[in-house]
Design an enzyme around this catalytic site. Structure first.
Site, short mmCIF file in Angstrom:
data_model
loop_
_atom_site.label_atom_id
_atom_site.label_comp_id
_atom_site.label_asym_id
_atom_site.label_seq_id
_atom_site.Cartn_x
_atom_site.Cartn_y
_atom_site.Cartn_z
N THR A 11 22.28 -45.07 -26.23
CA THR A 11 23.70 -44.87 -26.47
C THR A 11 23.96 -44.08 -27.74
O THR A 11 24.80 -43.19 -27.76
CB THR A 11 24.40 -46.23 -26.55
OG1 THR A 11 23.43 -47.23 -26.83
CG2 THR A 11 25.00 -46.59 -25.24
N LEU A 14 24.45 -47.65 -19.68
CA LEU A 14 23.12 -47.06 -19.90
C LEU A 14 22.23 -48.15 -20.49
O LEU A 14 22.23 -48.41 -21.69
CB LEU A 14 23.22 -45.87 -20.87
CG LEU A 14 21.89 -45.22 -21.26
CD1 LEU A 14 21.22 -44.57 -20.05
CD2 LEU A 14 22.10 -44.16 -22.35
N ALA A 15 21.49 -48.81 -19.59
CA ALA A 15 20.63 -49.92 -20.03
C ALA A 15 19.32 -49.35 -20.57
O ALA A 15 18.73 -48.45 -19.97
CB ALA A 15 20.36 -50.87 -18.86
N HIS A 16 18.88 -49.88 -21.70
CA HIS A 16 17.60 -49.43 -22.26
C HIS A 16 17.07 -50.44 -23.24
O HIS A 16 17.81 -51.23 -23.81
CB HIS A 16 17.76 -48.06 -22.93
CG HIS A 16 18.77 -48.06 -24.06
ND1 HIS A 16 20.11 -48.03 -23.83
CD2 HIS A 16 18.62 -48.10 -25.39
CE1 HIS A 16 20.74 -48.04 -24.98
NE2 HIS A 16 19.87 -48.09 -25.96
N GLY A 17 15.75 -50.40 -23.45
CA GLY A 17 15.12 -51.17 -24.50
C GLY A 17 14.72 -50.21 -25.59
O GLY A 17 15.26 -49.11 -25.68
#
Lengths: 89, 148
Positions: free
Chosen positions: A13, B68-71
């Site tokens: 993001t 917006l999925a994230h690690g």
């Protein structure tokens, strides 16, 4: 002028926010650098005048010597422009 | 394809249309499972994506209807890549202005720079209202591909 774009991890993001903020700053003809960082890094830094982030993270960035601007819609260049213009006077 | 890096990152099998999730954790898991099944990340990475939102809130909802999925970059990332779950029914993530979510992207990135070209294209694509509308209305994977 230094800005930070902040998200939880610093790779997703915040990178999108950085890109659109840079676009807006170019249009406004303001010389500035925008770093994308994660929350922990941002909390330890003191070199930014403005921090751009999402509404959810505003509370976690309080107390830093920077103005915090919450951006709701990352792809709405008008929102970013208006908020940056207001901040930069 | 106007977005070559996006197309490249969205591997064959990395898109699911009409995905069914009843809450945000399930929705994120669908995007994570797509990264796993296409060899971009381990199942632990999916756990991290879920944990990030539990910890920091629904900040990954970056625009109306889009998450917006994230690690973070780690050994759980096997290759830079993207996945996309188009949800059959919108899911509330708890975001103040951008709920409910219909498009859940999953992002796996090796390091802080390797995926910048991809992110630039993602930003361009999602800034384009007609692209976003095509994605939101897609009922088949081919329509998603065509929109990008």
């Amino acid at each position: 002028m230094k800005l930070l774009a902040v998200c939880g991890m610093g790779i997703g993001t915040s990178v999108l926010l950085k890109m659109n903020a840079e676009k807006v700053l170019r249009t406004l003809d303001i010389e500035a650098t925008v770093d994308a960082t994660d929350l922990a890094t941002a909390q330890a830094r003191r070199d930014a005048q403005i921090i751009l982030t999402t509404p959810d993270l505003v509370d976690k960035l309080q107390g830093l010597p920077a103005e915090i601007i919450a951006i709701e819609h990352f792809f709405d260049l008008e929102e970013i422009t208006q908020k940056l213009e207001r901040s930069l006077g | 394809m106007r977005f070559a890096a996006l197309a490249d990152a969205l591997a064959e099998g990395a898109i699911e249309v009409g995905a069914r999730a009843s809450d945000r954790t399930e929705a994120i898991r669908i995007a994570g499972d797509l990264l796993v099944s296409t060899g971009r990340a381990t199942p632990h990475y999916t756990d991290e994506m879920v944990r990030a939102v539990d910890e920091h809130g629904p900040y990954i909802v970056i625009a109306p209807g889009i998450a917006l999925a994230h690690g973070r970059p780690s050994a759980e990332v096997l290759d830079t890549g993207l996945s996309l779950a188009v949800l059959a029914d919108p899911v509330v993530f708890g975001h103040s202005t951008n709920d409910p979510v219909r498009l859940v992207f999953g992002l796996a990135a090796f390091d802080h720079n390797a995926h910048l070209g991809l992110m630039r294209e993602l930003a361009l694509a999602l800034s384009d209202v007609s692209v976003v509308n095509s994605l939101l209305n897609a009922s088949q994977i081919e329509e998603v591909r065509a929109a990008l």
